[in-house]
Write an enzyme that holds these catalytic residues in place. Structure first.
Site, PDB file in Angstrom:
ATOM      1  N   HIS A   1      32.853  16.719 -69.058  1.00  0.00           N
ATOM      2  CA  HIS A   1      34.050  17.552 -69.002  1.00  0.00           C
ATOM      3  C   HIS A   1      34.651  17.570 -67.774  1.00  0.00           C
ATOM      4  CE1 HIS A   1      31.343  20.203 -66.670  1.00  0.00           C
ATOM      5  NE2 HIS A   1      30.444  20.131 -67.971  1.00  0.00           N
TER       6      HIS A   1
ATOM      7  N   HIS B   1      32.510  17.278 -64.636  1.00  0.00           N
ATOM      8  CA  HIS B   1      32.021  15.999 -64.151  1.00  0.00           C
ATOM      9  C   HIS B   1      33.063  15.158 -63.720  1.00  0.00           C
ATOM     10  CE1 HIS B   1      29.303  17.432 -67.790  1.00  0.00           C
ATOM     11  NE2 HIS B   1      28.476  17.231 -66.784  1.00  0.00           N
TER      12      HIS B   1
ATOM     13  N   ASP C   1      25.632  24.533 -60.421  1.00  0.00           N
ATOM     14  CA  ASP C   1      24.369  24.351 -60.516  1.00  0.00           C
ATOM     15  C   ASP C   1      23.937  24.423 -58.931  1.00  0.00           C
ATOM     16  OD1 ASP C   1      23.685  23.753 -63.420  1.00  0.00           O
ATOM     17  OD2 ASP C   1      25.157  22.163 -62.720  1.00  0.00           O
TER      18      ASP C   1
HETATM   19  P1  AMP Z   1      24.889  18.281 -66.230  1.00  0.00           P
HETATM   20  O1  AMP Z   1      25.571  16.984 -67.078  1.00  0.00           O
HETATM   21  O2  AMP Z   1      25.091  19.571 -66.783  1.00  0.00           O
HETATM   22  O3  AMP Z   1      23.410  17.908 -65.754  1.00  0.00           O
HETATM   23  O4  AMP Z   1      25.835  18.183 -64.985  1.00  0.00           O
HETATM   24  C1  AMP Z   1      25.941  16.973 -64.215  1.00  0.00           C
HETATM   25  C2  AMP Z   1      26.558  17.464 -62.618  1.00  0.00           C
HETATM   26  O5  AMP Z   1      27.969  17.768 -62.832  1.00  0.00           O
HETATM   27  C3  AMP Z   1      26.024  18.426 -61.906  1.00  0.00           C
HETATM   28  O6  AMP Z   1      25.966  17.892 -60.535  1.00  0.00           O
HETATM   29  C4  AMP Z   1      26.635  19.465 -62.153  1.00  0.00           C
HETATM   30  O7  AMP Z   1      26.504  20.585 -61.236  1.00  0.00           O
HETATM   31  C5  AMP Z   1      28.019  19.066 -62.284  1.00  0.00           C
HETATM   32  N1  AMP Z   1      28.788  20.172 -62.977  1.00  0.00           N
HETATM   33  C6  AMP Z   1      28.559  20.661 -64.498  1.00  0.00           C
HETATM   34  N2  AMP Z   1      29.538  21.725 -64.444  1.00  0.00           N
HETATM   35  C7  AMP Z   1      30.390  21.592 -63.578  1.00  0.00           C
HETATM   36  C8  AMP Z   1      31.539  22.409 -63.158  1.00  0.00           C
HETATM   37  N3  AMP Z   1      32.124  23.246 -64.022  1.00  0.00           N
HETATM   38  N4  AMP Z   1      32.314  22.124 -61.901  1.00  0.00           N
HETATM   39  C9  AMP Z   1      31.635  21.212 -61.185  1.00  0.00           C
HETATM   40  N5  AMP Z   1      30.532  20.667 -61.268  1.00  0.00           N
HETATM   41  C10 AMP Z   1      30.049  20.684 -62.497  1.00  0.00           C
END
Ligand code: AMP
Length: 277
Positions: free
Chosen positions: A32, A35, A149
């Site tokens: 999204h 990312h 996170d």
């Molecule tokens: P995930 O796919 O949920 O493991 O997230 C992958 C990376 O994207 C991690 O470093 C998350 O902290 C970051 N991330 C997820 N959601 C957001 C967001 N809303 N804003 C900024 N970074 C994000």
């Protein structure tokens, strides 16, 4: 051009003789705007941007959503292409763990026991273990992680510091919907009603952060959460900017975790505390 590789052998050949700095953005897919923001920040700086897409079984507990976690690789590759990433590494489980579940793993220490660590035993050990492996496999010089996170980011920074990993860790502020909801791959589990309930999390953080006395911060945030019956609070915590105890004065963090239906959501914001406010 964005190249998609699935195996560690193909990753190694694609990285062979890359000139300049390698940046990595690690994800579990279902990409999204959050990312994509990490990719954009990485793209501004690094010569070569690698995005990893891997749903890491090691960081899911029993009864969590490993099996049903959204897997949308085709759309994910299109998003990486649109952001100008050079390489997408989307390995199968056996390519990351060719010898089965590793017997030597990362131990997050005390910072891994609180907040998310208290609710999700083993989560941070599994997360740090895969982050360390992916940092080495991608030969990253710099790695971008979201503040969404926040505890994860803090632990990765500490792992890099404590274990002398030759990588720079960069945090990127949380990307939100216009109405405040923090973007998350898990938001797609929410029904329209649940999404409305979920807005209480960001609203509580915003209302809380408008205060600068610790008691008032927590009271304001709790009030909003208590008014929303669709939200089952796991924790609301006011800490220092390093997730230690909240200071009397200065930078702090307000963090929340809650269940809306069966979906567990987390969010956090920075704030500044003032003595005698
Ligand atoms: P995930 O796919 O949920 O493991 O997230 C992958 C990376 O994207 C991690 O470093 C998350 O902290 C970051 N991330 C997820 N959601 C957001 C967001 N809303 N804003 C900024 N970074 C994000």
């Amino acid at each position: 051009m964005t190249v998609l590789v699935h195996t560690r052998a193909d990753l190694a050949s694609a990285l062979h003789a890359v000139p300049g700095e390698i940046a990595v953005v690690m994800t579990m897919g279902a990409l999204h705007e959050g990312h994509r923001q990490l990719m954009r920040v990485a793209r501004e700086r690094a010569a070569f941007v690698v995005v990893t897409v891997f749903v890491n079984p090691l960081q899911f507990g029993p009864g969590e959503d490993y099996e049903k976690y959204p897997r949308t690789l085709e759309d994910d590759v299109a998003a990486c292409r649109a952001e100008g990433a050079d390489l997408v590494f989307a390995p199968a489980r056996d390519d990351v763990y060719p010898h089965g579940a590793p017997s030597v793993t990362m131990h997050p220490g005390a910072l891994g026991e609180i907040l998310e660590g208290a609710s999700r035993p083993g989560h941070f050990s599994g997360m740090l273990t895969v982050v360390e492996k992916l940092l080495l496999l991608t030969r990253a010089d710099v790695a971008y992680f979201g503040e969404k996170d926040f505890q994860q980011l803090a632990l990765i920074r500490r792992m890099a510091r404590d274990l002398e990993l030759p990588v720079e860790i960069v945090g990127v502020p949380t990307v939100r919907e216009e109405d405040g909801l923090a973007l998350s791959s898990r938001n797609r589990y929410l029904s329209p009603d649940q999404r409305r309930s979920a807005l209480a999390l960001s609203r509580a953080l915003r209302e809380g952060a408008a205060h600068s006395d610790p008691g008032a911060v927590l009271a304001a945030a709790h009030k909003i959460l208590a008014e929303e019956p669709g939200v089952r609070l796991d924790y609301l915590a006011l800490t220092g900017a390093d997730l230690g105890p909240a200071p009397d004065e200065g930078p702090a963090r307000l963090l929340v975790a809650a269940r809306v239906g069966t979906t567990r959501l987390i969010d956090n914001v920075p704030l500044t505390l003032l003595k005698g406010a």
